[in-house]
Design an enzyme around this catalytic site. Sequence first.
Site, short mmCIF file in Angstrom:
data_model
loop_
_atom_site.label_atom_id
_atom_site.label_comp_id
_atom_site.label_asym_id
_atom_site.label_seq_id
_atom_site.Cartn_x
_atom_site.Cartn_y
_atom_site.Cartn_z
N ARG A 77 0.85 -1.19 0.00
CA ARG A 77 0.00 0.00 0.00
C ARG A 77 0.89 1.24 0.00
O ARG A 77 1.96 1.25 0.64
CB ARG A 77 -0.83 -0.04 1.28
CG ARG A 77 -1.79 1.09 1.51
CD ARG A 77 -3.04 0.94 0.74
NE ARG A 77 -4.11 1.78 1.23
CZ ARG A 77 -5.12 2.19 0.47
NH1 ARG A 77 -5.19 1.84 -0.81
NH2 ARG A 77 -6.09 2.92 0.98
N THR A 364 -9.43 1.04 -9.29
CA THR A 364 -8.86 -0.12 -8.60
C THR A 364 -9.05 -1.31 -9.53
O THR A 364 -9.89 -1.28 -10.42
CB THR A 364 -9.59 -0.36 -7.25
OG1 THR A 364 -9.45 0.82 -6.45
CG2 THR A 364 -9.06 -1.54 -6.49
N THR A 382 -4.38 -0.44 -6.83
CA THR A 382 -5.16 0.77 -7.05
C THR A 382 -4.27 1.98 -7.27
O THR A 382 -3.11 2.00 -6.84
CB THR A 382 -6.08 1.03 -5.83
OG1 THR A 382 -6.99 2.07 -6.15
CG2 THR A 382 -5.31 1.38 -4.58
N ASN A 384 -6.21 4.65 -6.50
CA ASN A 384 -7.36 5.24 -5.83
C ASN A 384 -8.42 5.66 -6.84
O ASN A 384 -8.98 4.81 -7.48
CB ASN A 384 -6.98 6.38 -4.88
CG ASN A 384 -8.15 6.71 -3.96
OD1 ASN A 384 -9.00 5.84 -3.73
ND2 ASN A 384 -8.23 7.92 -3.45
N ASP A 406 -7.72 8.46 0.89
CA ASP A 406 -8.19 7.35 1.73
C ASP A 406 -7.85 7.60 3.20
O ASP A 406 -8.26 6.84 4.08
CB ASP A 406 -7.61 6.01 1.27
CG ASP A 406 -8.44 5.37 0.16
OD1 ASP A 406 -9.56 5.85 -0.11
OD2 ASP A 406 -7.97 4.40 -0.46
N SER A 435 -7.90 0.99 3.70
CA SER A 435 -8.31 0.55 2.36
C SER A 435 -9.50 -0.39 2.44
O SER A 435 -9.72 -1.05 3.46
CB SER A 435 -7.13 -0.19 1.71
OG SER A 435 -7.53 -0.78 0.48
N SER A 436 -10.25 -0.45 1.34
CA SER A 436 -11.33 -1.44 1.22
C SER A 436 -10.92 -2.63 0.38
O SER A 436 -11.72 -3.55 0.17
CB SER A 436 -12.57 -0.80 0.58
OG SER A 436 -13.07 0.23 1.39
N GLY A 462 -13.96 -0.84 -6.61
CA GLY A 462 -15.21 -0.11 -6.34
C GLY A 462 -15.27 0.51 -4.96
O GLY A 462 -16.35 0.63 -4.40
N GLY A 463 -14.13 0.92 -4.40
CA GLY A 463 -14.15 1.56 -3.08
C GLY A 463 -14.83 0.64 -2.08
O GLY A 463 -14.60 -0.57 -2.09
N1 GLY Z 1 -8.34 3.32 -2.89
C1 GLY Z 1 -9.43 2.41 -2.66
C2 GLY Z 1 -9.17 1.56 -1.47
O1 GLY Z 1 -8.03 1.20 -1.19
O2 GLY Z 1 -10.09 1.28 -0.74
#
Ligand code: GLY
Length: 558
Positions: A77, A364, A382, A384, A406, A435-436, A462-463
């Site tokens: 990340r 992403t 990603t 983002n 984020d 992060s998601s 998709g966030g």
């Molecule tokens: N940038 C989207 C995530 O990491 O959740």
Amino acid sequence: MGTYPNACVAADHHLASEAGAEILRQGGNAVDAAVATSFALSVVRPYSCGLGGGGFMVIHLKQHPRLGEVTTAINYRETGPGAVKPDSFEQDPDPDAATHGGKAVCVPGTVAGLLYALEKYGTMNRAAVLAPAIRLAEAGFHADQHYIDSTHLDDLVIPWFRKDPVRPRRFAFMWTRYLKGGEVAAGDRIHVPEQAEALRLIARHGRDGFYKGPVARSMVDAVQRDGGFLTLDDLAGYAVREVEPLRASFRGSTILTMPPPSSGGIVLAQVFGMLEAREADLRAYQREGGPHGANAIHLVTEASKHAFADRARWMGDPAFVDVPLGRLLDPAYLRAKAAMIDPARTLPHEAYGAASWSKDDAGTSHFCVVDAHGGAVSCTETVNLIFGSMLVAEPFGFVLNDEMDDFLTRRGKANAFGLSHADRNRPQPGKRPLSSMTPTMVLDAGEAGRFGEVRMLAGGAGGPRIISGTLQAILNVQVWGMNAGEALAAPRFHHQWEPDRLDLEPALSGSPVKAALERVGHAVGARKAIGNVQIVVRHGERWQAASDPRKGGRPDGY
Ligand code: GLY
């Protein structure tokens, strides 16, 4: 969907799947193929992921030639640059400072992560796994419908550029090369051969070819000219973290997924825990109503709301804040949450948790790989938001992330996904934003504490909708008995606790189910697409691989 007897890749662009499958056919393992797929995605999905971004990779290898069985997770990340402060954005007059331009850029981790994975767990050399991406960058590719739809989404890309005549000059490479002056159309050739040079430098010099020398200087120049924080020291100091995957179980299967700073793994594990506690209900809904009946949607939604409320309050980078994993995953805690779920109604908002937050994200990309030796990689990456910060590292032509958004950059203000966060997710040097991303594997229960065979791989883009998309793809296969193609084509729903709205895809929002969900108390909204998910599912002696029809990818294998 494709079916393969030996090995396959499901990515969200067919050229990336083909790049990975080429490596598998040459005898590479899942990690070799994953690295090749990712570098190819940097070229053909430049608005989703790439050299200037970051990601998470979950690896499970049955028989590495040197190491034997390997089960691990690589966290690459992006991190906060050395000069960022928790309050760096509070007084910034530019409302888009955390999403567009230099200040939005965090230290990219993708190249370090991929090379770390390749060197430790791959079997092939850099030149071999980078070759397909270099070829793609030299040849260019044609913009598909998803590329075009993404550039017109909401207020993020072309509509955002058109609002201010300074923007096309400020982000000139993006505007002229990737967006063709705002006129980019399906079928147009996107040709950025400059990225091939960055890829060749990585092939030749490894990590130093990216984090030092001309590529590093190009990133720092692009960011600093636009008022951002990134320095050469930040780049040289970027460190990959290798961690144990988060383990959970569901209906006798072992789930391996990403621990914090991913929130997706914990949310997934919590929802599976709550659903197991409501197994009788789930079985009743299997007999009556099915996956898209109001009862099943209500049960999964209520479990998700409890988990998303915990996300908002408790989650962040565990290297900086204490994430109470034990408590959040305690079976007794999850049973208590499950017991609160009332089939006849929703609960008052505060009953779910104590903090808050929505928006669609194509920025992403998720892919799944299985090799011919039972090895597997589930990987989400990603930049983002779509096209990240809009800044491009010139002359190399790759997109720089806007992962800063984020973090909680402005107290009391939601980010571009509508997500609010707790203070534990404020920006800090070296810290990874929450992060998601939810790269996940489902394995058979193994014997004597050992891992069983891979049953399924899943993850998405998709966030916050990554989590719902991944969860529902797994449920569609494991509970509802769908094949891989059906599991992705099925309509989805999403609730992230805040805002208090249950979004339904069109096939659901036009059905009687909507009224039934409103009757039990849901505020129902409509959304064209909820997440973009890729999966691989074991089916007898073969693999079913599927790419989400919402993004137009296609798997490949042999
Ligand atoms: N940038 C989207 C995530 O990491 O959740």
